[in-house]
Motif scaffolding. Structure first.
Motif, PDB file in Angstrom:
ATOM      1  N   GLY A 169       0.812  -1.213   0.000  1.00 46.07           N
ATOM      2  CA  GLY A 169       0.000   0.000   0.000  1.00 46.07           C
ATOM      3  C   GLY A 169       0.843   1.260   0.000  1.00 46.07           C
ATOM      4  O   GLY A 169       0.522   2.230  -0.694  1.00 46.07           O
ATOM      5  N   PHE A 170       1.920   1.253   0.761  1.00 52.44           N
ATOM      6  CA  PHE A 170       2.781   2.431   0.868  1.00 52.44           C
ATOM      7  C   PHE A 170       3.354   2.847  -0.483  1.00 52.44           C
ATOM      8  O   PHE A 170       3.420   4.032  -0.811  1.00 52.44           O
ATOM      9  CB  PHE A 170       3.923   2.138   1.851  1.00 52.44           C
ATOM     10  N   PHE A 171       3.741   1.849  -1.279  1.00 50.88           N
ATOM     11  CA  PHE A 171       4.367   2.152  -2.563  1.00 50.88           C
ATOM     12  C   PHE A 171       3.353   2.273  -3.709  1.00 50.88           C
ATOM     13  O   PHE A 171       3.745   2.397  -4.871  1.00 50.88           O
ATOM     14  CB  PHE A 171       5.412   1.085  -2.906  1.00 50.88           C
ATOM     15  N   SER A 172       2.065   2.215  -3.375  1.00 51.70           N
ATOM     16  CA  SER A 172       1.047   2.339  -4.429  1.00 51.70           C
ATOM     17  C   SER A 172      -0.023   3.358  -4.068  1.00 51.70           C
ATOM     18  O   SER A 172      -1.163   3.254  -4.529  1.00 51.70           O
ATOM     19  CB  SER A 172       0.400   0.968  -4.690  1.00 51.70           C
ATOM     20  N   ILE A 173       0.330   4.337  -3.238  1.00 47.25           N
ATOM     21  CA  ILE A 173      -0.656   5.334  -2.793  1.00 47.25           C
ATOM     22  C   ILE A 173      -1.255   6.095  -3.970  1.00 47.25           C
ATOM     23  O   ILE A 173      -2.482   6.176  -4.117  1.00 47.25           O
ATOM     24  CB  ILE A 173      -0.009   6.320  -1.795  1.00 47.25           C
ATOM     25  N   THR A 174      -0.400   6.621  -4.843  1.00 41.73           N
ATOM     26  CA  THR A 174      -0.900   7.439  -5.954  1.00 41.73           C
ATOM     27  C   THR A 174      -1.773   6.653  -6.925  1.00 41.73           C
ATOM     28  O   THR A 174      -2.899   7.080  -7.234  1.00 41.73           O
ATOM     29  CB  THR A 174       0.276   8.097  -6.699  1.00 41.73           C
ATOM     30  N   PRO A 175      -1.328   5.481  -7.432  1.00 39.69           N
ATOM     31  CA  PRO A 175      -2.206   4.757  -8.374  1.00 39.69           C
ATOM     32  C   PRO A 175      -3.519   4.277  -7.755  1.00 39.69           C
ATOM     33  O   PRO A 175      -4.560   4.315  -8.403  1.00 39.69           O
ATOM     34  CB  PRO A 175      -1.341   3.573  -8.821  1.00 39.69           C
ATOM     35  N   VAL A 176      -3.481   3.845  -6.492  1.00 45.32           N
ATOM     36  CA  VAL A 176      -4.699   3.350  -5.845  1.00 45.32           C
ATOM     37  C   VAL A 176      -5.726   4.469  -5.694  1.00 45.32           C
ATOM     38  O   VAL A 176      -6.903   4.304  -6.046  1.00 45.32           O
ATOM     39  CB  VAL A 176      -4.373   2.731  -4.462  1.00 45.32           C
ATOM     40  N   PHE A 177      -5.291   5.622  -5.205  1.00 47.74           N
ATOM     41  CA  PHE A 177      -6.250   6.706  -4.980  1.00 47.74           C
ATOM     42  C   PHE A 177      -6.646   7.403  -6.282  1.00 47.74           C
ATOM     43  O   PHE A 177      -7.704   8.029  -6.351  1.00 47.74           O
ATOM     44  CB  PHE A 177      -5.694   7.695  -3.954  1.00 47.74           C
ATOM     45  N   SER A 178      -5.822   7.267  -7.299  1.00 48.14           N
ATOM     46  CA  SER A 178      -6.234   7.754  -8.619  1.00 48.14           C
ATOM     47  C   SER A 178      -7.397   6.926  -9.142  1.00 48.14           C
ATOM     48  O   SER A 178      -8.328   7.449  -9.769  1.00 48.14           O
ATOM     49  CB  SER A 178      -5.059   7.694  -9.595  1.00 48.14           C
ATOM     50  N   LEU A 179      -7.355   5.609  -8.874  1.00 50.18           N
ATOM     51  CA  LEU A 179      -8.462   4.733  -9.276  1.00 50.18           C
ATOM     52  C   LEU A 179      -9.755   5.093  -8.543  1.00 50.18           C
ATOM     53  O   LEU A 179     -10.854   4.839  -9.050  1.00 50.18           O
ATOM     54  CB  LEU A 179      -8.107   3.273  -9.003  1.00 50.18           C
ATOM     55  N   LEU A 180      -9.616   5.663  -7.328  1.00 52.50           N
ATOM     56  CA  LEU A 180     -10.792   6.064  -6.558  1.00 52.50           C
ATOM     57  C   LEU A 180     -11.303   7.451  -6.955  1.00 52.50           C
ATOM     58  O   LEU A 180     -12.204   7.997  -6.315  1.00 52.50           O
ATOM     59  CB  LEU A 180     -10.459   6.054  -5.061  1.00 52.50           C
ATOM     60  N   ASN A 181     -10.719   8.002  -8.027  1.00 53.47           N
ATOM     61  CA  ASN A 181     -11.123   9.315  -8.541  1.00 53.47           C
ATOM     62  C   ASN A 181     -10.687  10.482  -7.659  1.00 53.47           C
ATOM     63  O   ASN A 181     -11.300  11.561  -7.688  1.00 53.47           O
ATOM     64  CB  ASN A 181     -12.649   9.405  -8.753  1.00 53.47           C
ATOM     65  N   ALA A 182      -9.631  10.282  -6.856  1.00 54.79           N
ATOM     66  CA  ALA A 182      -9.097  11.394  -6.070  1.00 54.79           C
ATOM     67  C   ALA A 182      -8.398  12.376  -7.013  1.00 54.79           C
ATOM     68  O   ALA A 182      -7.603  11.968  -7.860  1.00 54.79           O
ATOM     69  CB  ALA A 182      -8.112  10.886  -5.025  1.00 54.79           C
ATOM     70  N   SER A 183      -8.676  13.650  -6.866  1.00 57.01           N
ATOM     71  CA  SER A 183      -8.104  14.654  -7.761  1.00 57.01           C
ATOM     72  C   SER A 183      -6.647  14.936  -7.396  1.00 57.01           C
ATOM     73  O   SER A 183      -6.193  14.643  -6.287  1.00 57.01           O
ATOM     74  CB  SER A 183      -8.913  15.955  -7.684  1.00 57.01           C
ATOM     75  N   ASP A 184      -5.906  15.518  -8.334  1.00 63.38           N
ATOM     76  CA  ASP A 184      -4.511  15.879  -8.080  1.00 63.38           C
ATOM     77  C   ASP A 184      -4.392  16.874  -6.929  1.00 63.38           C
ATOM     78  O   ASP A 184      -3.388  16.889  -6.217  1.00 63.38           O
ATOM     79  CB  ASP A 184      -3.887  16.483  -9.345  1.00 63.38           C
ATOM     80  N   ARG A 185      -5.410  17.680  -6.743  1.00 67.66           N
ATOM     81  CA  ARG A 185      -5.402  18.678  -5.677  1.00 67.66           C
ATOM     82  C   ARG A 185      -5.437  18.027  -4.293  1.00 67.66           C
ATOM     83  O   ARG A 185      -4.884  18.554  -3.327  1.00 67.66           O
ATOM     84  CB  ARG A 185      -6.597  19.619  -5.856  1.00 67.66           C
ATOM     85  N   LEU A 186      -6.106  16.864  -4.205  1.00 65.33           N
ATOM     86  CA  LEU A 186      -6.231  16.175  -2.919  1.00 65.33           C
ATOM     87  C   LEU A 186      -5.081  15.210  -2.649  1.00 65.33           C
ATOM     88  O   LEU A 186      -4.863  14.814  -1.494  1.00 65.33           O
ATOM     89  CB  LEU A 186      -7.555  15.398  -2.865  1.00 65.33           C
ATOM     90  N   MET A 187      -4.346  14.814  -3.684  1.00 63.91           N
ATOM     91  CA  MET A 187      -3.347  13.766  -3.540  1.00 63.91           C
ATOM     92  C   MET A 187      -2.257  14.084  -2.510  1.00 63.91           C
ATOM     93  O   MET A 187      -1.842  13.191  -1.757  1.00 63.91           O
ATOM     94  CB  MET A 187      -2.712  13.452  -4.894  1.00 63.91           C
ATOM     95  N   PRO A 188      -1.745  15.326  -2.411  1.00 64.25           N
ATOM     96  CA  PRO A 188      -0.729  15.605  -1.373  1.00 64.25           C
ATOM     97  C   PRO A 188      -1.246  15.356   0.040  1.00 64.25           C
ATOM     98  O   PRO A 188      -0.514  14.830   0.885  1.00 64.25           O
ATOM     99  CB  PRO A 188      -0.400  17.084  -1.594  1.00 64.25           C
ATOM    100  N   TYR A 189      -2.499  15.717   0.306  1.00 66.56           N
ATOM    101  CA  TYR A 189      -3.074  15.475   1.626  1.00 66.56           C
ATOM    102  C   TYR A 189      -3.188  13.969   1.899  1.00 66.56           C
ATOM    103  O   TYR A 189      -2.885  13.498   3.001  1.00 66.56           O
ATOM    104  CB  TYR A 189      -4.463  16.107   1.731  1.00 66.56           C
ATOM    105  N   ILE A 190      -3.643  13.236   0.889  1.00 65.01           N
ATOM    106  CA  ILE A 190      -3.797  11.784   1.038  1.00 65.01           C
ATOM    107  C   ILE A 190      -2.447  11.128   1.295  1.00 65.01           C
ATOM    108  O   ILE A 190      -2.311  10.252   2.164  1.00 65.01           O
ATOM    109  CB  ILE A 190      -4.469  11.187  -0.219  1.00 65.01           C
TER     110      ILE A 190
END
Length: 439
Positions: free
Chosen positions: A89-110
């Motif tokens: 999970g640690f090394f796949s944070i960005t691709p996983v949350f991108s699949l959940l439709n998280a925007s680029d604006r929210l990704m730093p917080y996530i």
């Protein structure tokens, strides 16, 4: 158990409350993390279910030394498996949350939150599985004290790390994850001390490879299907979050608050799902099937009445809860809409949860797993998606309720069949034990 579960579930709710004070984007970000964090938690819940079923049986048959070995093995196994899942999970944070439709604006917080949360998850696993050992030995008081204390520590540390104080800098959303890390680290050390030193319910050493392999095999027979069933929930939750995300960050923020409130509203059901299974396991082992049927029936009747009272309370308090968590009118109105519709199905959801936990206690984990698949991917997701397509977000909420009602009916029929098979087995065992008198 209810007190302990309230504090346990307070982790997510307290994190959500303090993070909501930072703004809607931060609230939306932590709402996106719920299905992912619950996936890891579901693995520990499943391992705890397997541990409880095995330890309870061994304690009942007075195999105390073997029980200690299995308790040690369950803790080692949980740390290893959760560690592997957390690393992935640690090394796949960005691709996983991108699949959940998280925007680029929210990704730093996530990323700030999840990076540290994954590290803490190993320490989360130890007290959760360790508490299952205690409950299997008939002690529900100590697990409640541990969970309440750890939850209270998290509540104290949250504002300190999120907003800062004196020499401690304001870490914002990452501060919530740090508070969780410290709280679970304390809980892990505490539960190991209780089991190994004070109560002597586990071996004060690591197992050999052969011992670990032997104990893991039995635990995983029940634990893996149970974990799989629990992990399906956040997968379905991820699908639902992605659908809700199409309505905007405000809808995701409201959905996240609603899910956290659902955890609190289901406290009694969750407490019963941990105390009913040991009772059922012991009585199935003693071939007292009538007691199993009576316990199941009484518990469901109580849950249906209790959860209806909870629905009325949440309906009446929906406006105040919305104001507490939302700083924007749109978010507040959506939170209120959620709380006035979805809780109507919590009673039926309780029937589903208690049926699955009872089936696991009867050593029928695959039946419980199949029911979970049917619940989520035959009823919950399709009906909710259809409601969303026809009537928007309100239709999605109504779809949640309809899915729970339909699945509760299926669960009752399946449990009735399982009990009938247990009665047949009980009769066969009695005949084998005393063929002359049976004739």
């Amino acid at each position: 158990m209810i007190l302990g579960m309230i504090m346990m579930m307070s982790f997510g709710l307290i994190d959500t409350f303090f993070v909501s004070l930072l703004g809607t984007e931060q609230l939306a970000a932590i709402s996106f993390t719920f299905p992912v964090t619950f996936t890891v938690i579901s693995l520990t819940i499943g391992l705890g279910i397997g541990t409880s079923a095995i330890i309870g049986r061994l304690q009942g048959s007075k195999e105390i030394e073997k029980s200690k070995l299995y308790a040690t093995g369950s803790l080692m196994l949980s740390a290893m498996l959760v560690g592997v899942l957390a690393t992935i999970g640690f090394f796949s944070i960005t691709p996983v949350f991108s699949l959940l439709n998280a925007s680029d604006r929210l990704m730093p917080y996530i990323s700030d939150y999840m990076g540290l949360w994954y590290v803490s998850s190993v320490f989360l696993a130890l007290p959760m599985v360790g508490n299952s050992v205690l409950r299997a030995c008939g002690d529900t008081k100590t697990p409640s004290i541990v969970m309440a204390s750890v939850g209270g520590l998290n509540a104290l540390l949250d504002p300190l790390f999120i907003f800062g104080f004196g020499p401690i800098p304001a870490m914002e959303i990452q501060g919530a994850a740090l508070a969780t890390f410290i709280a679970w680290l304390v809980g892990a050390c505490w539960i190991i001390y209780i089991l190994a030193v004070r109560r002597k319910l586990m071996l004060p050493r690591l197992l050999t490879l052969n011992e670990l392999r032997s104990s893991s095999r039995d635990i995983l027979k029940i634990g893996l299907p149970a974990a799989g069933a629990n992990m399906l929930t956040p997968i379905a939750g991820g699908v639902m979050t992605a659908i809700v995300a199409s309505y905007g960050a405000e809808a995701v923020a409201a959905w996240g608050v609603g899910n956290r409130m659902e955890s609190i509203a289901s406290i009694v059901v969750l407490a019963l799902s941990m105390t009913l299974p040991p009772f059922i396991s012991q009585n199935v082992g003693a071939l007292q099937i009538k007691r199993v049927k009576r316990a199941y029936s009484i518990t469901l009747k109580f849950v249906l009445i209790w959860q209806f009272i909870v629905f009325l309370a949440m309906w009446g308090l929906s406006g105040g809860i919305a104001q507490a968590f939302a700083h924007e009118a749109e978010v507040g109105s959506l939170i209120q809409l959620f709380l006035m519709i979805v809780p109507l199905g919590y009673g039926m959801q309780g029937v589903i949860v208690l049926t699955n936990s009872s089936l696991n206690a009867m050593h029928r984990p695959m039946t419980a797993l199949v029911l979970s698949v049917i619940r989520l991917f035959v009823f919950f997701v399709p009906i909710s998606v259809l409601g969303s397509y026809l009537y928007g977000l309100q239709g999605l909420f109504v779809g949640n309720v309809i899915a729970n009602v339909a699945m509760a009916g299926v669960s009752l029929l399946v449990f009735k069949r399982a009990v009938a098979q247990a009665v047949t087995k009980e009769h066969a065992n009695l005949v084998d034990a005393n063929p002359v008198s049976s004739k």
